[in-house]
Scaffold this motif. Structure first.
Motif, short mmCIF file in Angstrom:
data_model
loop_
_atom_site.label_atom_id
_atom_site.label_comp_id
_atom_site.label_asym_id
_atom_site.label_seq_id
_atom_site.Cartn_x
_atom_site.Cartn_y
_atom_site.Cartn_z
N ASP A 88 0.80 -1.21 0.00
CA ASP A 88 0.00 0.00 0.00
C ASP A 88 0.83 1.26 0.00
O ASP A 88 0.32 2.36 -0.23
CB ASP A 88 -0.93 0.02 1.23
N HIS A 124 2.20 2.89 -4.16
CA HIS A 124 1.36 3.26 -5.29
C HIS A 124 0.24 4.19 -4.84
O HIS A 124 -0.03 4.33 -3.64
CB HIS A 124 0.74 2.01 -5.92
N PRO A 133 -3.95 5.43 -6.17
CA PRO A 133 -5.05 5.13 -7.10
C PRO A 133 -5.18 6.24 -8.14
O PRO A 133 -4.96 7.42 -7.84
CB PRO A 133 -6.27 5.07 -6.18
N THR A 158 -3.86 1.91 -10.95
CA THR A 158 -2.83 2.19 -9.97
C THR A 158 -1.60 2.77 -10.66
O THR A 158 -1.20 2.30 -11.72
CB THR A 158 -2.42 0.89 -9.25
N PHE A 211 2.27 3.21 -9.80
CA PHE A 211 3.33 2.86 -8.87
C PHE A 211 4.39 3.95 -8.84
O PHE A 211 4.59 4.67 -9.83
CB PHE A 211 3.95 1.51 -9.26
N HIS A 242 -7.07 -1.53 -13.77
CA HIS A 242 -7.85 -2.56 -13.08
C HIS A 242 -9.20 -2.81 -13.74
O HIS A 242 -9.59 -3.96 -13.96
CB HIS A 242 -8.05 -2.17 -11.61
#
Length: 369
Positions: A3, A6, A8, A112, A114, A122
């Motif tokens: 968590d 990255h 969102p 996401t 990174f 996704h």
């Protein structure tokens, strides 16, 4: 997934497909690599640049595959808000000289980003454009779509950054114009969606008419005018768009050639809205040309109607072709690659019967040509 490595994001995809390269990048996938899915798919997941679009402390990112990226803050967690910001950015780039079509709601995804600069999509989208980008990133792309990875058009990040600044300078001189609406108008035009295009293009024209009316008529200083003049000039019932166009023409703010385009577009719009008269390319073309010449006038202090001619020509070049192509025969130098026929299910090669069918349906007509 850690968590802490990255954030969102919201992702937008649009046409046309292009590679966005840094100065040190080079996309040179061969035909064999494309056909065998051995191209550098990891690179297609990488970010290429970020541009300042006025959402500090964040920026809008652009991926190597042309994907647009926004942080999934509370403001951009809805498709409506993300769509507005994506298309506003693309509209500014269009004014600066880089052609794009609008992002559609079903081509917006979530994913996401990174911290090493790579993106993972996704889901959230159902559109074909977003599906294409997701498939090429994972090497699950089909044969027909994969060929787009062979010698695609590319743009350097430095060019995008330069063009965005040019477009931003233009839009700042057009405070009434919605870059999103302009982009929707041109996008529908190239797709031959005449009614949608006309509505958006004409609305953009009205926005500019109102801007000139306010700057050059309402705010003009005249000694000894009666009280209430400003409210009178703002009255749309008295000063309709057609009346404003005529007044601006007579006062020299609109030259004759632009005046003709605007009036033809206005008549087409009225015939369509009030009487449902059918539209075609020639009728909507008046609105497209009139709009871009009008923008050129404003940003050149009424000296030129041709400052955006190159952009207008690129829009026309990207228009979808006729239903039945007028050209039925290709020259030898126009064909660069052939699509290989897939094997018959259960067989490792084509049988004699299948080749007879191909000979009858495909090869004989070609030879006859």
């Amino acid at each position: 997934m850690n968590d802490n490595n990255h954030i969102p994001i919201v992702i937008g995809n649009c046409l046309p497909f292009r590679i966005i390269e840094r100065e040190t990048d080079e996309w040179n996938a061969t035909l064999e690599e494309v056909n065998s899915r051995e191209y550098d798919y990891v690179k297609l997941n990488r970010m290429s640049t970020f541009i300042d679009i006025g959402i500090a402390p964040f920026s809008l990112g652009i991926g190597f595959d042309g994907s647009l990226v926004l942080p999934a803050t509370e403001e951009y967690r809805t498709k409506e808000n993300a769509l507005e910001k994506f298309n506003q950015t693309l509209g500014i780039l269009l004014l600066g000289g880089i052609y794009s079509e609008s992002v559609q709601p079903d081509n917006i995804s979530y994913g996401t980003l990174f911290f090493d600069g790579y993106i993972k999509i996704h889901g959230g989208s159902s559109g074909l454009v977003a599906g294409f980008h997701k498939s090429i990133r994972s090497k699950l792309v089909g044969t027909i779509d994969s060929i787009k990875l062979l010698e695609p058009k590319s743009i350097k990040t430095s060019e995008i950054e330069k063009v965005y600044e040019i477009g931003k300078d233009i839009i700042q001189n057009l405070p009434n114009l919605s870059a999103n609406m302009l982009l929707d108008g041109t996008s529908h035009y190239v797709r031959n969606q005449w009614s949608e295009s006309l509505i958006f293009l004409w609305t953009s024209i009205e926005q500019l008419i109102n801007q000139i009316w306010e700057q050059e008529i309402i705010k003009s200083k005249i000694e000894g005018v009666i009280e209430g003049r400003t409210d009178f000039l703002k009255d749309y019932r008295t000063w309709t768009t057609s009346t404003r166009i005529e007044t601006l023409f007579q006062k020299g703010f609109i030259p004759l050639e632009v005046y003709k385009f605007l009036n033809l577009a206005r008549k087409t719009r009225n015939d369509f809205i009030h009487n449902g008269k059918p539209l075609n390319k020639e009728k909507v073309e008046n609105a497209l040309t009139g709009l871009f010449q009008f923008i050129s006038l404003i940003i050149s202090d009424y000296k030129s109607t041709a400052k955006l001619d190159d952009t207008l020509e690129v829009i026309r070049q990207n228009q979808r072709g006729e239903l039945f192509p007028k050209k039925t025969k290709l020259e030898n130098n126009e064909v660069t690659h052939w699509l290989e026929l897939p094997p018959i299910p259960g067989d490792s090669h084509w049988g004699e019967k299948e080749y007879e069918i191909i000979e009858e349906l495909v090869l004989k007509p070609i030879k006859k040509e």
